[in-house]
Design a protein around this motif. Structure first.
Motif, PDB file in Angstrom:
ATOM      1  N   GLY A  10       5.389   0.920 -10.615  1.00 60.41           N
ATOM      2  CA  GLY A  10       4.565  -0.267 -10.807  1.00 60.41           C
ATOM      3  C   GLY A  10       3.086   0.068 -10.687  1.00 60.41           C
ATOM      4  N   TRP A  11       2.280  -0.925 -10.816  1.00 57.82           N
ATOM      5  CA  TRP A  11       0.837  -0.707 -10.805  1.00 57.82           C
ATOM      6  C   TRP A  11       0.291  -0.893  -9.394  1.00 57.82           C
ATOM      7  CZ3 TRP A  11      -2.554  -4.640  -9.504  1.00 57.82           C
ATOM      8  CH2 TRP A  11      -2.008  -5.912  -9.434  1.00 57.82           C
ATOM      9  N   THR A  12      -0.916  -0.375  -9.178  1.00 57.29           N
ATOM     10  CA  THR A  12      -1.594  -0.511  -7.888  1.00 57.29           C
ATOM     11  C   THR A  12      -3.050  -0.873  -8.142  1.00 57.29           C
ATOM     12  OG1 THR A  12      -2.235   1.807  -7.770  1.00 57.29           O
ATOM     13  CG2 THR A  12      -0.101   1.232  -6.812  1.00 57.29           C
ATOM     14  N   PHE A  13      -3.721  -1.321  -7.094  1.00 56.13           N
ATOM     15  CA  PHE A  13      -5.125  -1.706  -7.235  1.00 56.13           C
ATOM     16  C   PHE A  13      -6.063  -0.514  -7.221  1.00 56.13           C
ATOM     17  CE2 PHE A  13      -3.416  -5.798  -5.927  1.00 56.13           C
ATOM     18  CZ  PHE A  13      -4.069  -6.634  -6.813  1.00 56.13           C
ATOM     19  N   LEU A  14      -5.703   0.540  -6.521  1.00 51.92           N
ATOM     20  CA  LEU A  14      -6.567   1.716  -6.425  1.00 51.92           C
ATOM     21  C   LEU A  14      -5.974   2.875  -7.221  1.00 51.92           C
ATOM     22  CD1 LEU A  14      -7.383   1.719  -2.613  1.00 51.92           C
ATOM     23  CD2 LEU A  14      -8.812   0.894  -4.483  1.00 51.92           C
ATOM     24  N   THR A  15      -6.843   3.683  -7.776  1.00 51.09           N
ATOM     25  CA  THR A  15      -6.376   4.873  -8.477  1.00 51.09           C
ATOM     26  C   THR A  15      -6.080   5.973  -7.460  1.00 51.09           C
ATOM     27  OG1 THR A  15      -8.557   5.881  -8.714  1.00 51.09           O
ATOM     28  CG2 THR A  15      -7.863   4.339 -10.457  1.00 51.09           C
ATOM     29  N   ASN A  16      -5.328   6.945  -7.885  1.00 50.90           N
ATOM     30  CA  ASN A  16      -5.073   8.096  -7.022  1.00 50.90           C
ATOM     31  C   ASN A  16      -6.359   8.852  -6.727  1.00 50.90           C
ATOM     32  OD1 ASN A  16      -2.334   7.556  -6.831  1.00 50.90           O
ATOM     33  ND2 ASN A  16      -1.830   8.808  -8.605  1.00 50.90           N
ATOM     34  N   HIS A  17      -7.298   8.851  -7.674  1.00 50.37           N
ATOM     35  CA  HIS A  17      -8.584   9.505  -7.447  1.00 50.37           C
ATOM     36  C   HIS A  17      -9.322   8.834  -6.287  1.00 50.37           C
ATOM     37  CE1 HIS A  17      -7.668  11.358 -11.261  1.00 50.37           C
ATOM     38  NE2 HIS A  17      -8.760  12.103 -11.186  1.00 50.37           N
ATOM     39  N   VAL A  20      -7.550   9.780  -2.946  1.00 48.26           N
ATOM     40  CA  VAL A  20      -7.864  11.146  -2.531  1.00 48.26           C
ATOM     41  C   VAL A  20      -9.290  11.220  -1.998  1.00 48.26           C
ATOM     42  CG1 VAL A  20      -8.245  13.508  -3.389  1.00 48.26           C
ATOM     43  CG2 VAL A  20      -6.153  12.263  -4.009  1.00 48.26           C
ATOM     44  N   LEU A  21     -10.227  10.610  -2.678  1.00 47.81           N
ATOM     45  CA  LEU A  21     -11.618  10.625  -2.243  1.00 47.81           C
ATOM     46  C   LEU A  21     -11.769   9.957  -0.873  1.00 47.81           C
ATOM     47  CD1 LEU A  21     -14.281  11.694  -3.392  1.00 47.81           C
ATOM     48  CD2 LEU A  21     -14.731   9.402  -4.245  1.00 47.81           C
ATOM     49  N   ALA A  22     -11.094   8.847  -0.662  1.00 45.86           N
ATOM     50  CA  ALA A  22     -11.161   8.153   0.630  1.00 45.86           C
ATOM     51  C   ALA A  22     -10.550   9.001   1.740  1.00 45.86           C
ATOM     52  CB  ALA A  22     -10.452   6.803   0.540  1.00 45.86           C
ATOM     53  N   THR A  23      -9.490   9.716   1.441  1.00 45.59           N
ATOM     54  CA  THR A  23      -8.854  10.586   2.429  1.00 45.59           C
ATOM     55  C   THR A  23      -9.793  11.723   2.814  1.00 45.59           C
ATOM     56  OG1 THR A  23      -6.682  10.033   1.536  1.00 45.59           O
ATOM     57  CG2 THR A  23      -6.813  11.989   2.924  1.00 45.59           C
ATOM     58  N   ILE A  24     -10.473  12.281   1.831  1.00 46.47           N
ATOM     59  CA  ILE A  24     -11.447  13.342   2.103  1.00 46.47           C
ATOM     60  C   ILE A  24     -12.634  12.783   2.881  1.00 46.47           C
ATOM     61  CG2 ILE A  24     -13.106  14.915   1.016  1.00 46.47           C
ATOM     62  CD1 ILE A  24     -10.948  15.352  -1.192  1.00 46.47           C
ATOM     63  N   ALA A  25     -13.056  11.573   2.566  1.00 47.25           N
ATOM     64  CA  ALA A  25     -14.173  10.952   3.292  1.00 47.25           C
ATOM     65  C   ALA A  25     -13.827  10.787   4.770  1.00 47.25           C
ATOM     66  CB  ALA A  25     -14.523   9.606   2.674  1.00 47.25           C
ATOM     67  N   ASP A  26     -12.570  10.567   5.061  1.00 50.68           N
ATOM     68  CA  ASP A  26     -12.120  10.396   6.442  1.00 50.68           C
ATOM     69  C   ASP A  26     -12.114  11.722   7.204  1.00 50.68           C
ATOM     70  OD1 ASP A  26     -11.113   8.682   8.519  1.00 50.68           O
ATOM     71  OD2 ASP A  26      -9.144   9.596   8.182  1.00 50.68           O
ATOM     72  N   ASP A  27     -11.911  12.847   6.494  1.00 52.66           N
ATOM     73  CA  ASP A  27     -11.868  14.171   7.126  1.00 52.66           C
ATOM     74  C   ASP A  27     -12.241  15.213   6.090  1.00 52.66           C
ATOM     75  OD1 ASP A  27     -11.322  16.580   8.391  1.00 52.66           O
ATOM     76  OD2 ASP A  27      -9.196  16.158   8.704  1.00 52.66           O
ATOM     77  N   CYS A  39      -1.445  10.299   0.649  1.00 57.72           N
ATOM     78  CA  CYS A  39      -1.558   9.537  -0.604  1.00 57.72           C
ATOM     79  C   CYS A  39      -0.227   9.406  -1.346  1.00 57.72           C
ATOM     80  CB  CYS A  39      -2.584  10.197  -1.522  1.00 57.72           C
ATOM     81  SG  CYS A  39      -4.248  10.201  -0.862  1.00 57.72           S
ATOM     82  N   ARG A  40       0.823  10.025  -0.809  1.00 54.13           N
ATOM     83  CA  ARG A  40       2.143  10.014  -1.447  1.00 54.13           C
ATOM     84  C   ARG A  40       2.097  10.615  -2.851  1.00 54.13           C
ATOM     85  NH1 ARG A  40       5.913   5.303   0.390  1.00 54.13           N
ATOM     86  NH2 ARG A  40       7.084   6.497  -1.107  1.00 54.13           N
ATOM     87  N   LEU A  41       1.457  11.778  -2.929  1.00 59.45           N
ATOM     88  CA  LEU A  41       1.329  12.526  -4.171  1.00 59.45           C
ATOM     89  C   LEU A  41       1.852  13.936  -3.941  1.00 59.45           C
ATOM     90  CD1 LEU A  41      -2.345  11.534  -5.011  1.00 59.45           C
ATOM     91  CD2 LEU A  41      -0.300  10.665  -6.143  1.00 59.45           C
ATOM     92  N   THR A  42       2.068  14.655  -5.015  1.00 62.29           N
ATOM     93  CA  THR A  42       2.411  16.065  -4.879  1.00 62.29           C
ATOM     94  C   THR A  42       1.128  16.857  -4.636  1.00 62.29           C
ATOM     95  OG1 THR A  42       2.178  16.529  -7.237  1.00 62.29           O
ATOM     96  CG2 THR A  42       4.370  15.821  -6.464  1.00 62.29           C
ATOM     97  N   GLU A  43       1.279  18.035  -4.071  1.00 58.44           N
ATOM     98  CA  GLU A  43       0.113  18.889  -3.847  1.00 58.44           C
ATOM     99  C   GLU A  43      -0.535  19.258  -5.180  1.00 58.44           C
ATOM    100  OE1 GLU A  43       2.105  20.903   0.054  1.00 58.44           O
ATOM    101  OE2 GLU A  43       0.732  22.161  -1.082  1.00 58.44           O
ATOM    102  N   ARG A  44       0.276  19.473  -6.189  1.00 57.45           N
ATOM    103  CA  ARG A  44      -0.243  19.803  -7.522  1.00 57.45           C
ATOM    104  C   ARG A  44      -1.104  18.656  -8.065  1.00 57.45           C
ATOM    105  NH1 ARG A  44       0.414  24.406 -10.222  1.00 57.45           N
ATOM    106  NH2 ARG A  44       1.373  24.173 -12.219  1.00 57.45           N
ATOM    107  N   ALA A  45      -0.654  17.419  -7.883  1.00 56.81           N
ATOM    108  CA  ALA A  45      -1.426  16.252  -8.339  1.00 56.81           C
ATOM    109  C   ALA A  45      -2.753  16.170  -7.601  1.00 56.81           C
ATOM    110  CB  ALA A  45      -0.622  14.971  -8.150  1.00 56.81           C
ATOM    111  N   VAL A  46      -2.748  16.433  -6.305  1.00 54.26           N
ATOM    112  CA  VAL A  46      -3.985  16.398  -5.513  1.00 54.26           C
ATOM    113  C   VAL A  46      -4.941  17.486  -5.992  1.00 54.26           C
ATOM    114  CG1 VAL A  46      -4.971  16.734  -3.207  1.00 54.26           C
ATOM    115  CG2 VAL A  46      -2.923  15.325  -3.501  1.00 54.26           C
ATOM    116  N   GLN A  47      -4.429  18.678  -6.263  1.00 50.85           N
ATOM    117  CA  GLN A  47      -5.276  19.755  -6.778  1.00 50.85           C
ATOM    118  C   GLN A  47      -5.946  19.348  -8.083  1.00 50.85           C
ATOM    119  OE1 GLN A  47      -2.339  22.869  -6.912  1.00 50.85           O
ATOM    120  NE2 GLN A  47      -3.030  23.752  -4.980  1.00 50.85           N
ATOM    121  N   LYS A  48      -5.207  18.703  -8.959  1.00 51.37           N
ATOM    122  CA  LYS A  48      -5.752  18.249 -10.251  1.00 51.37           C
ATOM    123  C   LYS A  48      -6.824  17.186 -10.039  1.00 51.37           C
ATOM    124  CE  LYS A  48      -5.616  17.191 -14.782  1.00 51.37           C
ATOM    125  NZ  LYS A  48      -6.905  16.577 -15.020  1.00 51.37           N
ATOM    126  N   ILE A  49      -6.577  16.263  -9.130  1.00 52.50           N
ATOM    127  CA  ILE A  49      -7.545  15.203  -8.846  1.00 52.50           C
ATOM    128  C   ILE A  49      -8.825  15.796  -8.257  1.00 52.50           C
ATOM    129  CG2 ILE A  49      -7.999  13.222  -7.331  1.00 52.50           C
ATOM    130  CD1 ILE A  49      -4.993  12.464  -7.825  1.00 52.50           C
TER     131      ILE A  49
END
Length: 108
Positions: A10-17, A20-27, A39-49
Motif C-alpha cells: 500500500g501507499w505511505t505518506f513519507l518516501t523511503n528517501h 532514511v534521511l530522518a534516520t541519519i539525522a537522528d544519528d 526503515c524496514r528496508l533491505t540494506e541494498r535499498a538503503v545503499q541505493k537511497i
C-alpha cells in the motif's frame, strides 16, 4: 543478524528517501544495517537511497575506519515543485518533532 524486513504494501505518506534521511539525522554515525532495520528496508535499498541522496547533494559521508559519518545539507531545497522553498532542515525538524512526540506518548 536480521533477515530481510517484511515489505510494506500500500501507499505511505513519507518516501523511503525521507525515512532514511530522518534516520541519519537522528544519528550521523548510524550503520546501513541499522537504517535498514529501522526503515524496514533491505540494506541494498538503503545503499541505493544513500547513493541517490549523495548524487543530488543532500548528503555526504566520510569514511572513518570501517564506519561512515554522514553529513546532511540542511539548507538544500526539497526537489518537488509543491515544496518549493522548503529546506531539508524544515522537513527534518517536523519529522524529529513528530518522533519526539511519539516517544513521549509511549512513556505516558
Amino acid at each position: 543478524m536480521h533477515g530481510v524486513p517484511e515489505p510494506h504494501t500500500g501507499w505511505t505518506f513519507l518516501t523511503n528517501h525521507a525515512r532514511v534521511l530522518a534516520t541519519i539525522a537522528d544519528d550521523q554515525h548510524v550503520r546501513i544495517r541499522d537504517i535498514a532495520a529501522h526503515c524496514r528496508l533491505t540494506e541494498r535499498a538503503v545503499q541505493k537511497i544513500i547513493f541517490d541522496l549523495e548524487q543530488d547533494g543532500y548528503l555526504s559521508h566520510t569514511r572513518e575506519g570501517r564506519a561512515n559519518t554522514y553529513e546532511i545539507e540542511h539548507d538544500k531545497v526539497l526537489r518537488h515543485p509543491a515544496e518549493a522553498g522548503l529546506t531539508v532542515a524544515s522537513l527534518l525538524s517536523w519529522l524529529v518533532k513528530a518522533e519526539a512526540d511519539r516517544k513521549t506518548a509511549r512513556v505516558d
